[in-house]
Scaffold this motif. Structure first.
Motif: not given
Length: 247
Positions: A133, A150, A211
């Motif tokens: 991710s 991650k 994002n």
């Protein structure tokens, strides 16, 4: 692997979400699929057209059991198991939840892949796709443990890629932004209703804020993920080492 390019596939995190969808799609294409997930078989949404095995990947002894499930080796492995611990809903995660997050999200795919490579027949090529991710690039006081797991997965995958250069195997990373899963869609819909706004507008604003490194206005659908997994599998077979990463 058969003449049509299918074979034995292992998918982790196959009890729901992306893992379940990937296992179903592989089975529909003719793959002999084993899916591993934490939920009991009775709790997995039907249909389940593959061999589903309930397995807790946070336990170290689980990796050898899952690795040996194929008997004569694997042609494709997709690591999509993930543990969130609902970090968005808590002011702070405890030590046990943070440790379990690291175990499932980073240590399990690393050690499971090593177990698979150790058991793999030398003549059988294996493509390994690790789902990661872009959340690893962003961390706040709530998401830091998840982002760290991650980031650890990315580094451990780089080590696996180096290992694969000595064997008939390839490891690829699929970096994903926010997936179009039911929970995320329901949350965005609830926000839109509360604000009296259009759901697509709320989604675009959410993606832009959460994002900032991605130019994206829609949640990522499972079908697109599956096409990329197939592409990475094919790249791995051509490359014979590490097929790199895609977003």
């Amino acid at each position: 692997m058969t003449a049509d390019g299918t074979g034995r596939a292992l998918v982790t995190g196959a009890s729901h979400g992306l893992g379940l969808d990937t296992a179903r799609r592989l089975a529909a294409e003719g793959w002999s699929v084993t899916g591993a997930g934490r939920r009991p078989a009775a709790a997995v949404e039907r249909p389940v057209p593959f061999d589903y095995r309930s397995a807790d990947l946070s336990r170290p002894e689980t990796c050898p059991e899952v690795a040996a499930a194929a008997g004569d080796g694997w042609d494709l492995v997709v690591h999509s198991a993930v543990y969130y611990a609902d970090f968005h809903q808590r002011p702070r995660l405890g030590f046990a939840d943070t440790e379990e997050m690291l175990r499932v999200n980073a240590l399990a795919p690393y050690h499971l892949t090593l177990e698979i490579l150790d058991r793999q027949p030398p003549e059988r090529f294996c493509s390994v796709v690790v789902v990661n991710s872009e959340a690893m690039y962003h961390a706040d006081r709530q998401s830091a443990p998840y982002a760290a797991s991650k980031a650890a997965l990315r580094l451990l995958t780089a080590g696996l890629a180096e290992t694969c250069r000595e064997r008939r195997a390839a490891v690829s990373t699929l970096f994903l932004g926010p997936l179009d899963d039911e929970r995320k869609r329901a949350d965005l819909r609830a926000i839109a209703v509360k604000l009296g706004a259009d759901e697509e507008d709320v989604t675009r604003k959410y993606l832009k804020r959460s994002n900032p490194d991605l130019v994206i206005e829609e949640l990522i659908d499972y079908a697109s993920c599956f096409r990329t997994i197939r592409h990475l599998r094919d790249l791995g077979r051509l490359d014979g080492g590490s097929a790199g990463s895609l977003i």
